[in-house]
Design a protein around this motif. Structure first.
Motif, PDB file in Angstrom:
ATOM      1  N   SER A   1     -20.315 -34.794  60.250  1.00 43.41           N
ATOM      2  CA  SER A   1     -21.267 -35.696  59.582  1.00 43.41           C
ATOM      3  C   SER A   1     -21.316 -37.057  60.273  1.00 43.41           C
ATOM      4  N   GLY A   2     -20.200 -37.439  60.878  1.00 45.05           N
ATOM      5  CA  GLY A   2     -20.114 -38.750  61.515  1.00 45.05           C
ATOM      6  C   GLY A   2     -19.910 -39.877  60.517  1.00 45.05           C
TER       7      GLY A   2
ATOM      8  N   SER B   1     -16.141 -35.706  63.965  1.00 49.16           N
ATOM      9  CA  SER B   1     -16.702 -35.694  62.621  1.00 49.16           C
ATOM     10  C   SER B   1     -18.098 -35.090  62.685  1.00 49.16           C
TER      11      SER B   1
ATOM     12  N   GLN C   1      -8.515 -23.743  54.190  1.00 50.64           N
ATOM     13  CA  GLN C   1      -9.773 -24.485  54.034  1.00 50.64           C
ATOM     14  C   GLN C   1     -10.957 -23.524  54.039  1.00 50.64           C
TER      15      GLN C   1
ATOM     16  N   VAL D   1     -17.114 -31.555  46.696  1.00 50.73           N
ATOM     17  CA  VAL D   1     -16.239 -32.597  47.263  1.00 50.73           C
ATOM     18  C   VAL D   1     -16.913 -33.960  47.291  1.00 50.73           C
TER      19      VAL D   1
ATOM     20  N   GLY E   1     -12.193 -29.341  58.675  1.00 52.15           N
ATOM     21  CA  GLY E   1     -12.663 -28.467  59.741  1.00 52.15           C
ATOM     22  C   GLY E   1     -12.752 -29.160  61.091  1.00 52.15           C
TER      23      GLY E   1
HETATM   24  O1  LIG Z   1     -16.467 -33.236  60.053  1.00 49.80           O
HETATM   25  P1  LIG Z   1     -16.688 -34.177  58.943  1.00 49.80           P
HETATM   26  O2  LIG Z   1     -18.132 -34.356  58.580  1.00 49.80           O
HETATM   27  O3  LIG Z   1     -16.010 -35.504  59.197  1.00 49.80           O
HETATM   28  O4  LIG Z   1     -16.034 -33.544  57.621  1.00 49.80           O
HETATM   29  C1  LIG Z   1     -14.683 -33.232  57.577  1.00 49.80           C
HETATM   30  C2  LIG Z   1     -14.405 -32.253  56.485  1.00 49.80           C
HETATM   31  O5  LIG Z   1     -14.768 -32.820  55.220  1.00 49.80           O
HETATM   32  C3  LIG Z   1     -15.496 -31.857  54.447  1.00 49.80           C
HETATM   33  O6  LIG Z   1     -16.828 -32.177  54.497  1.00 49.80           O
HETATM   34  C4  LIG Z   1     -14.989 -31.859  53.021  1.00 49.80           C
HETATM   35  O7  LIG Z   1     -14.948 -33.124  52.525  1.00 49.80           O
HETATM   36  C5  LIG Z   1     -15.208 -30.535  55.128  1.00 49.80           C
HETATM   37  O8  LIG Z   1     -16.150 -29.563  54.837  1.00 49.80           O
HETATM   38  C6  LIG Z   1     -15.175 -30.946  56.572  1.00 49.80           C
HETATM   39  O9  LIG Z   1     -14.566 -29.992  57.366  1.00 49.80           O
END
Ligand SMILES: O=P(O)(O)OC[C@H]1O[C@](O)(CO)[C@@H](O)[C@@H]1O
Length: 431
Positions: free
Chosen positions: A128-129, A126, A265, A397, A79
């Motif tokens: 989550s970073g 990212s 996705q 995942v 995403g």
């Molecule tokens: O934007 P992030 O936290 O790096 O994650 C990238 C992608 O990985 C996922 O968490 C799946 O592993 C997706 O939902 C997300 O879009």
């Protein structure tokens, strides 16, 4: 955006008007849940507020510091790349957009060799970073810029949520940072900083994209008969419940090919839960008529085919010809031929009683794309409500992420140990 669900009636699997009428009562309840979630900016539902909450000025002020870049390189995955890539690959721009959204050494080497690094803006994304692929790729890009004597801190901005590694890196090097809005999962973030920063850098009309999203929002109502997005979500759900567990998204425009990846996705990660879901397949019209259609028409009856097209397109005329058997083509255009292929494929599926849905947008431009993307997000949220799944998370995942990290010595994970328990039955070719 218009959605025609007529070709899902009376097919096998299929729905009836009776089924849709009964389902519409549940759509009204689901819509209430969705609008409550939006009103409270609740996790996930907050994404459906983005046409109002996204701030184009803040996005532009973050990217306006980069004078006339030749290229923008997005380092991000899932995403954090697919939304921006959908807009970049659908719309023309002087600024080239590249995406490093995998950890393939050949792709990284070729891309970094090709890119004019001193004229490239790097966008590290990212939510989550902490995503390994994105951070690894960024370290590789940074090193390549160092080697090319390009000051990467001068040409790099980050887009991230929370307080992960990427946030700390940005603070350490004083990099411009855009926030991923709270409560917006990656696959629902295209109408936020995540999808719009690249669009702004490429000079696209970000406000028009958001106006398209607002059009989509205005069309949300308590009935599938008044809301194209809900009609699509409800019929996809009803067909999946009746056996159509595959959804082939088939845009009839090369410029929308990446949209099909983005859709995959959204649909897979949101709805694939608790043993249910509908498997998205990426197809392209007319090309895949010559590769996949045989299966869609005569294979297992477990598919919905979604046919998508723009009503208007800049066309190319086919010259007149006296070549035998070809005169019927002469004087028409590629666009007319493509539309004929679209309608013929739609009719061929209906003739074989295979469910298909038609989605039409006015043209491939900022506003129509905004409406399409918003519409698919709303359709997905409704489907998730009807199927009773947790639409906004993706717990399945995490296992693989831990295993990969453990294999690289990034910590003790039982998942990593389990990798070595693989059952083996290797069949080798002669060498
Ligand atoms: O934007 P992030 O936290 O790096 O994650 C990238 C992608 O990985 C996922 O968490 C799946 O592993 C997706 O939902 C997300 O879009």
């Amino acid at each position: 955006m218009d959605v025609d669900i007529g070709n899902a009636l009376g097919t096998t699997p299929g729905v009836t008007t009776g089924v849709l009428d009964r389902l519409d009562d549940r759509v009204a309840d689901a819509h209430e849940t969705i609008t409550d979630g939006m009103a409270n900016d609740a996790f996930g539902y907050a994404a459906l507020n983005l046409p109002e909450t996204a701030d184009p000025d803040a996005i532009r002020s973050a990217v306006d510091r980069y004078d006339d870049p030749e290229a923008v390189l997005t380092v991000g995955i899932g995403g954090s790349a697919l939304g921006a890539a959908t807009l970049a690959n659908a719309l023309d721009s002087e600024v080239d957009a590249y995406f490093l959204d995998n950890v393939d050494p050949d792709q990284a080497r070729r891309l970094l060799a090709e890119l004019p690094l001193s004229e490239t803006v790097v966008n590290v994304v990212s939510n989550s970073g902490t995503t390994a692929e994105t951070l690894a790729n960024f370290l590789v890009v940074r090193e390549a810029m160092d080697r090319a004597d390009v000051d990467w801190t001068d040409r790099t901005f980050v887009t991230t949520g929370g307080e992960g590694n990427l946030r700390r890196l940005a603070e350490k090097h004083d990099l411009p940072a855009l926030d991923v809005p709270a409560g917006v999962p990656g696959r629902f973030s295209v109408l936020s900083t995540v999808g719009l920063a690249v669009a702004a850098l490429q000079g696209h009309d970000v406000e028009a994209i958001l106006r398209g999203g607002a059009d989509g929002r205005e069309n949300l109502s308590g009935s599938l008969y008044d809301s194209p997005a809900y009609a699509y979500g409800a019929v996809s759900y009803a067909l999946a419940r009746r056996g159509a567990t595959t959804n082939a998204m088939m845009p009839y425009a090369e410029s929308l090919e990446t949209f099909a990846e983005w859709f995959a996705q959204l649909w897979a990660e949101s709805l694939g839960k608790d043993g249910v879901g509908q498997t998205p397949v990426r197809a392209l019209g007319a090309t895949d008529q010559h590769s996949q259609l045989q299966l869609y028409r005569a294979g297992p009856r477990e598919k919905l085919v979604t046919l998508l097209r723009p009503r208007e397109r800049a066309d190319v005329s086919i010259p007149e010809t006296d070549l035998e058997g070809l005169s019927y083509l002469g004087g028409s255009s590629l666009g007319e031929l493509l539309d004929a292929e679209f309608e013929a494929t739609e009719a061929s599926l209906a003739a074989a009683e295979r469910p298909n849905v038609r989605i039409e947008i006015d043209r491939v431009d900022e506003r129509s794309l905004g409406e399409l993307l918003y519409g698919m997000e709303a359709a997905c949220v409704l489907y998730g409500e009807l199927d009773g799944v947790e639409t906004f998370t993706q717990p399945a995942v995490e296992w693989g992420k831990k295993a990969a990290r453990g294999l690289l010595g990034g910590g003790e994970f039982e998942e990593a140990e389990a990798v070595s328990d693989k059952r083996e039955l290797v069949v080798s070719g002669g060498r």
